[in-house]
Write an enzyme that holds these catalytic residues in place. Structure first.
Site, PDB file in Angstrom:
ATOM      1  N   HIS A   1       0.871  -1.191   0.000  1.00 42.40           N
ATOM      2  CA  HIS A   1       0.000   0.000   0.000  1.00 42.40           C
ATOM      3  C   HIS A   1       0.906   1.240   0.000  1.00 42.40           C
ATOM      4  O   HIS A   1       1.735   1.400  -0.892  1.00 42.40           O
ATOM      5  CB  HIS A   1      -0.938  -0.101   1.217  1.00 42.40           C
ATOM      6  CG  HIS A   1      -2.038   0.913   1.278  1.00 42.40           C
ATOM      7  ND1 HIS A   1      -2.494   1.616   0.191  1.00 42.40           N
ATOM      8  CD2 HIS A   1      -2.789   1.368   2.334  1.00 42.40           C
ATOM      9  CE1 HIS A   1      -3.469   2.435   0.560  1.00 42.40           C
ATOM     10  NE2 HIS A   1      -3.666   2.312   1.861  1.00 42.40           N
TER      11      HIS A   1
ATOM     12  N   ARG B   1      -3.513  10.003 -10.897  1.00 37.46           N
ATOM     13  CA  ARG B   1      -2.665  10.662  -9.895  1.00 37.46           C
ATOM     14  C   ARG B   1      -1.200  10.540 -10.305  1.00 37.46           C
ATOM     15  O   ARG B   1      -0.385  11.419 -10.031  1.00 37.46           O
ATOM     16  CB  ARG B   1      -2.898  10.026  -8.507  1.00 37.46           C
ATOM     17  CG  ARG B   1      -4.355  10.093  -8.058  1.00 37.46           C
ATOM     18  CD  ARG B   1      -4.590   9.269  -6.800  1.00 37.46           C
ATOM     19  NE  ARG B   1      -4.270   7.864  -6.991  1.00 37.46           N
ATOM     20  CZ  ARG B   1      -4.204   6.967  -6.016  1.00 37.46           C
ATOM     21  NH1 ARG B   1      -4.434   7.340  -4.770  1.00 37.46           N
ATOM     22  NH2 ARG B   1      -3.920   5.703  -6.254  1.00 37.46           N
TER      23      ARG B   1
ATOM     24  N   ASP C   1       2.210   5.714  -6.825  1.00 39.05           N
ATOM     25  CA  ASP C   1       3.529   5.643  -6.200  1.00 39.05           C
ATOM     26  C   ASP C   1       4.683   5.565  -7.196  1.00 39.05           C
ATOM     27  O   ASP C   1       5.846   5.660  -6.808  1.00 39.05           O
ATOM     28  CB  ASP C   1       3.582   4.412  -5.275  1.00 39.05           C
ATOM     29  CG  ASP C   1       2.534   4.492  -4.178  1.00 39.05           C
ATOM     30  OD1 ASP C   1       2.425   5.567  -3.568  1.00 39.05           O
ATOM     31  OD2 ASP C   1       1.824   3.506  -3.942  1.00 39.05           O
TER      32      ASP C   1
END
Ligand code: HAX
Length: 433
Positions: free
Chosen positions: A270, A325, A371
């Site tokens: 995560h 994102r 990420d």
């Protein structure tokens, strides 16, 4: 207070809407559940409600109905800034309407008035093991604030159920107001001299974080605003959001609930993937003495997979396209520092890794997630201690989970209690087919 008044005004209609839905259609079946879902991390089981954000697998996140580019365009910005006030985003999440500049600034002012971090929190952080991960420090700091919970105090005194959301909102504002200062302190304690400048009353929430962490480049203020907005919410099923919701559903206050959510965010599948991803990029960079050729990177990616590891920053449990994102941050980097070595490398990875993952044929989504690039932006501005990156994620994530927690309480969502089965029961269910 503007947020309280705006939510208050909407509540009668919302409560009626939910009541009618449950009364008239409570037995309507919306989905089926398979054995592989039960055994497979409840993937895609539709069992949560959030009106704050929704992740469309083919498009990505919408915050209160707005895509990332739309939200970034619509939300009010500070003068001379390229990215919106985070206070405006919080208004949007909580109220469901796009704020005007005064409304965004009203949230920023609320935060300023509540930003002082009690000394005992700093003292406690100083006493923790020097090798403790920054996420442990953040989680402990949030937990330490629990002693000031307005909800816990008011519950103890006795309060009506339909008032629960009011102290939840108070706690949420108090918590989110303090997070930039706490994060900056953790950064300074771990990697600098343990001293953090006072917040500057002239700066907004995110710009104050940039100021307190000591990054001098003014454009980092925009990167901080962008980062916190992008990491705020991703509907309710991801680990950090779900854990926060689950814990809060027992009427724990937001400090207990969000501290638990942060512990989930600290997992490498995560939030910790941002630290892992930057580490992976740096390994590539080191091995090849710079940005490698396409062929070299292709082989390196296969070596990672062959060694039994995942490629961090790629894949997603819900998304089936590149994460918007990721795209928003990549566009920012390409526009402002296209020659940065790690940005060029991240771009090459974007070109090569999806192909490698497709060839391997396991990941359902070979595209980048949030990420895959976030660390490269931080690195560019000199925030290079990458085990700090998940703390940044946590500061942003607080905005979404607290907004959800306020509404869950306002709509009287009950304690969560899904049902478990034994493997034998599943085998019997399979035989019955
Ligand atoms: N590299 C290698 N293998 C991958 C992979 C990747 N990036 N992504 C998925 N896979 C593998 C899985 O490990 C799984 O393998 P097994 O069958 O051997 O168990 C298989 O592909 C199927 O997985 P999936 O259904 O596509 O993905 P999940 O929904 O199970 O998991 C994850 C989603 C994000 C956890 C996964 O894609 C992953 O591990 N990615 C790398 C870590 C990462 O970037 N995490 C951050 C995600 C975004 C986020 O939450 N940020 O906070």
């Amino acid at each position: 207070m503007i947020l309280r008044d705006k939510i208050s005004a909407q509540l009668p209609e919302w409560r009626e809407r939910v009541k009618t839905l449950l009364k008239e259609h409570g037995e309507t079946v919306i989905d089926r559940v398979t054995i592989s879902q039960v055994y497979g991390g409840m993937r895609d089981i539709k069992g949560l409600v959030s009106d704050i954000s929704y992740v469309d697998p083919a498009e990505g996140i919408r915050l209160r109905g707005y895509s990332i580019p739309e939200a970034l365009k619509l939300l009010p910005r500070p003068e001379g800034g390229d990215m919106p006030y985070v206070g405006g985003l919080y208004y949007l999440l909580l109220v469901g309407e796009t704020p005007n500049p005064e409304q965004a600034l009203a949230v920023e002012d609320e935060w300023k008035a509540r930003s002082v971090v009690p000394q005992h929190v700093f003292d406690m952080l100083r006493a923790l093991a020097p090798q403790a991960h920054p996420m442990q420090l953040l989680s402990q700091a949030v937990l330490a604030l629990q002693s000031s919970s307005v909800f816990a105090r008011r519950y103890e005194e006795g309060m009506k159920k339909d008032e629960y959301w009011l102290p939840m909102l108070e706690d949420s504002l108090n918590l989110t107001a303090k997070l930039p200062g706490i994060a900056a302190f953790i950064y300074s304690l771990k990697y600098r001299n343990g001293i953090v400048p006072h917040p500057d009353p002239e700066r907004d929430w995110a710009a104050n974080f940039a100021h307190m962490i000591g990054v001098k480049d003014k454009t980092y203020e925009d990167v901080a605003r962008l980062y916190f907005i992008l990491h705020s919410d991703h509907e309710s099923g991801n680990v950090s959001a779900h854990v926060t919701h689950l814990v809060a559903s027992s009427l724990s206050d937001i400090y207990y609930a969000f501290s638990a959510g942060l512990n989930g965010l600290a997992g490498p599948l995560h939030g910790l993937a941002n630290q892992e991803c930057l580490g992976w990029l740096l390994d590539v960079h080191k091995k090849f003495g710079g940005v490698p050729s396409r062929e070299e990177l292709y082989k390196f990616a296969w070596d990672t997979l062959d060694s039994g590891k995942v490629i961090p920053g790629y894949g997603h449990a819900v998304l089936r396209v590149p994460d918007p994102r990721f795209t928003a941050q990549m566009e920012y980097a390409r526009k402002h520092f296209p020659q940065d070595e790690l940005v060029r490398l991240a771009d090459l990875v974007f070109d090569v890794v999806p192909q490698v993952l497709k060839e391997q044929g396991k990941a359902k989504n070979p595209a980048p997630n949030v990420d895959a690039i976030s660390g490269a932006l931080q690195y560019h501005y000199g925030v290079r201690e990458f085990d700090f990156y998940t703390v940044l994620f946590g500061v942003g994530r607080a905005l979404g989970v607290t907004a959800n927690a306020v509404w869950a309480r306002a709509l009287g969502q009950p304690i969560e209690r899904p049902k478990s089965l034994t493997t034998k029961m599943l085998e019997e269910a399979a035989k019955g087919q």
